[in-house]
Design an enzyme around this catalytic site. Structure first.
Site, PDB file in Angstrom:
ATOM      1  N   LEU A  75       1.853  -4.649  -7.993  1.00  0.00           N
ATOM      2  CA  LEU A  75       1.948  -4.560  -6.542  1.00  0.00           C
ATOM      3  C   LEU A  75       2.097  -3.087  -6.189  1.00  0.00           C
ATOM      4  CD1 LEU A  75       4.495  -7.431  -5.704  1.00  0.00           C
ATOM      5  CD2 LEU A  75       2.008  -7.512  -5.496  1.00  0.00           C
ATOM      6  N   ASP A  76       1.511  -2.672  -5.075  1.00  0.00           N
ATOM      7  CA  ASP A  76       1.669  -1.294  -4.630  1.00  0.00           C
ATOM      8  C   ASP A  76       3.145  -0.985  -4.396  1.00  0.00           C
ATOM      9  OD1 ASP A  76      -1.081  -1.087  -4.654  1.00  0.00           O
ATOM     10  OD2 ASP A  76      -1.291  -1.469  -2.503  1.00  0.00           O
ATOM     11  N   LYS A  77       3.479   0.281  -4.441  1.00  0.00           N
ATOM     12  CA  LYS A  77       4.874   0.714  -4.294  1.00  0.00           C
ATOM     13  C   LYS A  77       5.533   0.104  -3.068  1.00  0.00           C
ATOM     14  CE  LYS A  77       7.689   4.887  -3.625  1.00  0.00           C
ATOM     15  NZ  LYS A  77       7.671   6.373  -3.529  1.00  0.00           N
ATOM     16  N   ARG A  80      -5.590  -4.204   1.557  1.00  0.00           N
ATOM     17  CA  ARG A  80      -5.522  -3.051   2.454  1.00  0.00           C
ATOM     18  C   ARG A  80      -6.927  -2.510   2.749  1.00  0.00           C
ATOM     19  NH1 ARG A  80      -1.470   0.778  -0.641  1.00  0.00           N
ATOM     20  NH2 ARG A  80      -1.680   2.038   1.261  1.00  0.00           N
TER      21      ARG A  80
END
Length: 326
Positions: free
Chosen positions: A138-140, A237
């Protein structure tokens, strides 16, 4: 320090017609397919004395394969006593509910303080599993559920399940603009041609499919439920920005924050200070890699996104006949 690696083998008749990286993973089981692929791309693999640079090259029976490379000791990955929110655990896997601000894997600019470092501290034996058992990221600033393998057999089967699109991941997202219906974005994604930390829709990229449906409409925003069919970096995104409905707060793909007509001071201030993409991995469903049991987990929407939804609901109630499409 580094360790010299010299491997030799013979392509068996039953391997004929298969991809080189698949065959190497079969011949040299001590090394992951990912590592073997890196060696191929790095020019470390020879077939019948000739360097082969294509992991997907089809092999023939009887060929001689040689690998000459070095295995670097990776001292960056240190065990660190960091908190992890474990929502499920057994001897084969665990499921984490990741908060915003926590990086999953060490990389450029983030050598430690990651999920991987925490896993190495909590489960020392997980160091034997490739990438400490991390099979997807998962992205930060994205919150929510992610699965981690605790053993090599579990890791192999979870990676295979991901590749075969047998793991279901659903996300809550809040995007800019009023959307009338759900749909599917089927657009390939690759690394951005000039900004290497970004991804972009590219006809030559890897296949990427995101399904989405409308969960709630606001005056100038929409709450979506997104389901990944593939798992490319930044996929939701990039896809939402591609259809002109970027995620609220996305600092990379959202562009400049545009004022909303008739917006209250409270709404304008909240949107200006919401500094992460409004994206949360809310549901994870998979078949247990060892037992075969169907399993499913859910994570509630985090507080910051709950507050965002409440502010947007209030704005919609104050302006019921004023719709802002984009």
């Amino acid at each position: 320090m580094s360790q010299a690696i010299q491997l030799t083998g013979t392509i068996e008749p039953h391997h004929e017609g298969k991809r080189l990286d698949q065959v190497l993973a079969d011949l040299f089981t001590d090394y992951s397919r990912t590592r073997l692929k890196e060696w191929i791309l790095g020019g470390k693999v020879q077939l019948d004395g000739k360097v082969c640079l294509l992991p997907k090259e089809k092999v023939m029976g009887g060929q001689q394969v040689e690998i000459a490379t070095e295995l670097e000791d990776d001292t960056r990955w240190q065990a660190q006593d960091l908190p992890l929110n474990i929502v499920y655990e057994d001897e084969h896997l665990l499921v984490i509910d990741k908060p915003a601000g926590l990086v999953v894997h060490p990389g450029a600019g983030t050598p430690d303080g990651t999920v991987l470092n925490a896993l190495l501290h909590r489960y020392p034996d997980i160091a034997e599993v490739p990438r400490a058992g991390i099979v997807h990221r998962l992205d930060k600033e994205t919150t929510g559920l992610m699965v981690v393998a605790k053993t090599i057999p579990a890791q192999i089967r979870l990676v295979y399940a991901l590749q075969k699109r047998r793991i279901t991941r659903e996300y809550e997202a809040i995007v800019v603009g009023h959307m009338t219906a759900g749909g599917t974005v089927d657009e390939p994604i690759s690394r951005h041609s000039t900004q290497r930390t970004m991804m972009a829709v590219n006809p030559m990229g890897k296949p990427a499919i995101t399904h989405y449906r409308v969960a709630e409409r606001f005056r100038a925003h929409t709450r979506l439920r997104c389901r990944l069919e593939t798992g490319r970096t930044h996929q939701i995104r990039v896809h939402m920005a591609h259809i002109n409905h970027a995620l609220v707060g996305d600092p990379v793909y959202g562009g400049r924050l545009r004022p909303i007509r008739n917006a209250s001071v409270e709404l304008s201030d909240f949107l200006r200070t919401f500094r992460r993409q409004a994206l949360h991995a809310t549901m994870l469903r998979l078949t247990h890699p060892i037992t075969g049991e169907e399993m499913e987990w859910h994570s509630p929407i985090p507080d910051d996104m709950v507050q965002l939804i409440e502010v947007l609901r209030l704005d919609s109630a104050e302006h019921p006949d004023d719709i802002v499409w984009v």
